[in-house]
Design a protein around this motif. Structure first.
Motif, PDB file in Angstrom:
ATOM      1  N   LYS A  83       0.921  -0.948   0.032  1.00  0.00           N
ATOM      2  CA  LYS A  83      -0.448   0.205   0.171  1.00  0.00           C
ATOM      3  C   LYS A  83       0.939   0.870   0.084  1.00  0.00           C
ATOM      4  CE  LYS A  83      -3.751   2.732   2.110  1.00  0.00           C
ATOM      5  NZ  LYS A  83      -5.262   1.306   3.811  1.00  0.00           N
ATOM      6  N   GLU A  86       2.287   2.062  -3.583  1.00  0.00           N
ATOM      7  CA  GLU A  86       0.707   2.555  -4.216  1.00  0.00           C
ATOM      8  C   GLU A  86       0.754   3.566  -3.497  1.00  0.00           C
ATOM      9  OE1 GLU A  86      -1.887  -0.394  -2.834  1.00  0.00           O
ATOM     10  OE2 GLU A  86      -1.004  -2.306  -4.670  1.00  0.00           O
ATOM     11  N   LEU A 116      -3.478  -2.965 -12.962  1.00  0.00           N
ATOM     12  CA  LEU A 116      -3.812  -3.098 -11.720  1.00  0.00           C
ATOM     13  C   LEU A 116      -5.562  -2.291 -12.306  1.00  0.00           C
ATOM     14  CD1 LEU A 116      -1.273  -2.452  -9.401  1.00  0.00           C
ATOM     15  CD2 LEU A 116      -2.501  -5.217  -9.800  1.00  0.00           C
ATOM     16  N   GLU A 119      -7.564  -1.843  -9.316  1.00  0.00           N
ATOM     17  CA  GLU A 119      -7.273  -2.532  -8.092  1.00  0.00           C
ATOM     18  C   GLU A 119      -7.524  -1.086  -7.791  1.00  0.00           C
ATOM     19  OE1 GLU A 119      -6.425  -6.086  -9.228  1.00  0.00           O
ATOM     20  OE2 GLU A 119      -6.673  -4.659 -10.348  1.00  0.00           O
ATOM     21  N   THR A 120      -7.182  -0.424  -8.858  1.00  0.00           N
ATOM     22  CA  THR A 120      -6.976   0.895  -8.977  1.00  0.00           C
ATOM     23  C   THR A 120      -7.726   1.957  -8.770  1.00  0.00           C
ATOM     24  OG1 THR A 120      -6.140   1.532 -10.812  1.00  0.00           O
ATOM     25  CG2 THR A 120      -4.740   1.429  -8.989  1.00  0.00           C
ATOM     26  N   GLN A 161      -2.983 -10.241  -6.280  1.00  0.00           N
ATOM     27  CA  GLN A 161      -4.190  -9.587  -7.602  1.00  0.00           C
ATOM     28  C   GLN A 161      -5.356 -10.357  -7.376  1.00  0.00           C
ATOM     29  OE1 GLN A 161      -1.742 -11.686 -11.115  1.00  0.00           O
ATOM     30  NE2 GLN A 161      -0.434  -9.579 -11.251  1.00  0.00           N
ATOM     31  N   MET A 162      -5.954  -9.584  -8.330  1.00  0.00           N
ATOM     32  CA  MET A 162      -7.770  -9.312  -7.719  1.00  0.00           C
ATOM     33  C   MET A 162      -7.518 -11.056  -9.032  1.00  0.00           C
ATOM     34  SD  MET A 162     -10.584  -7.557  -9.831  1.00  0.00           S
ATOM     35  CE  MET A 162     -10.471  -6.119  -8.330  1.00  0.00           C
ATOM     36  N   LYS A 167     -12.526 -10.100 -12.324  1.00  0.00           N
ATOM     37  CA  LYS A 167     -11.914  -9.319 -13.594  1.00  0.00           C
ATOM     38  C   LYS A 167     -13.112  -9.833 -14.306  1.00  0.00           C
ATOM     39  CE  LYS A 167      -7.266  -8.381 -11.875  1.00  0.00           C
ATOM     40  NZ  LYS A 167      -5.815  -8.389 -12.573  1.00  0.00           N
TER      41      LYS A 167
END
Length: 201
Positions: A83, A86, A116, A119-120, A161-162, A167
């Protein structure tokens, strides 16, 4: 109401064929913003992020830029550390993306190759999200061919990762890559052709 130019987000988990798909869009005349390449530039020799990364993760940078193995060892599987990284990287990449958009604003559509994306929260800025996907056995085989990759590291990367099925569920379009590349290209070509036709109506 879609943006002008139309913004296509391309994403997918490691080893799913995203880079190959992005090159196919480029072959069809769609300008591509490559988030990974931008991160490499920002973290390379003289890159703008070397100072902030070194300050937060001492010993992970040098004359050649970020030592990706060292930095990866500090953040993979460590939620708080990831985190923190990122928080340094994502705003810089977002600024580069906006600059790319300004430079290519005259095109009918643009592709944003962003690993990502979900995720972002980047999908909120896209008109269409394309997810590339392949079976786990093929993903694993592709990734383990990479230099320096191990089964343990692959497992950690997948865990960070997701999941692919999430996804896929959030995608507007799913491009399968477990087949000959010419078939994947044909599918992407059909998609681009349909989008171009819809934009001139």
């Amino acid at each position: 109401m879609p943006h002008r130019p139309l913004r296509i987000g391309l994403t997918g988990s490691i080893g799913m064929g995203k880079s190959v798909a992005a090159r196919m869009f480029a072959r069809l005349g769609v300008p591509v913003f490559d988030a990974d390449a931008e991160v490499h530039r920002l973290q390379g020799p003289g890159g703008a992020l070397l100072g902030p990364i070194e300050a937060r993760f001492p010993g992970t940078t040098g004359g050649a830029g970020v030592d990706r193995a060292a930095l990866g060892g500090r953040v993979i599987g460590k939620a708080e550390e990831l985190k923190a990284l990122e928080a340094i990287v994502h705003p810089a990449v977002r600024a580069s993306r906006q600059a790319f958009l300004r430079r290519h604003g005259g095109h009918a559509m643009l592709l944003f190759d962003i690993p990502l994306l979900f995720e972002t929260g980047g999908e909120a800025e896209m008109d269409l999200v394309v997810v590339v996907s392949a079976p786990l056995f093929l993903q694993r085989r592709r990734v383990l061919r990479r230099r320096g990759m191990t089964s343990q590291r692959f497992a950690r990367l997948r865990a960070s990762q997701m999941p692919d099925h999430v996804k896929r569920a959030r995608a507007d379009v799913i491009i399968g890559t477990a087949r000959p590349k010419w078939q994947t290209f044909a599918e992407i070509e059909r998609l681009v052709t349909c989008l171009r036709r819809s934009l001139v109506r």
